[in-house]
Design a protein around this motif. Structure first.
Motif: not given
Length: 89
Positions: A2-24
């Protein structure tokens, strides 16, 4: 699972790095793995602290013996990898 949706706030720069690394895998899977690893480290630190309180700190001799044993294990893994590579050739 089971999963649960939450809201998390992180710095924009970190989010961009995560998007690049997370890909597939996607951001949720990436963040879940990171949080799980952090939780596991925290539990290991808690265990380590408890063991040190219970049995005292690790001595230099015990640490040297542990490193020597790790080197032996690493060497054995290298030998096995080399044998497998030789068999595949």
């Amino acid at each position: 699972m089971a999963t649960k949706k939450i809201t998390v706030t992180i710095p924009e720069e970190l989010l961009e790095e995560i998007r690049d690394a997370a890909t597939e895998r996607g951001i949720s899977a990436y963040v879940t793995e990171a949080v799980r690893q952090k939780r596991d480290r925290d539990l290991l630190i808690e265990l380590s602290d408890w063991l040190e309180e219970e049995y005292g700190p690790v001595t230099d001799e015990e640490l040297a013996a542990a490193y020597a044993e790790l080197e032996e294990v690493d060497a054995e893994h290298e030998r096995r990898r080399a044998r497998r590579s030789g068999e595949a050739a």
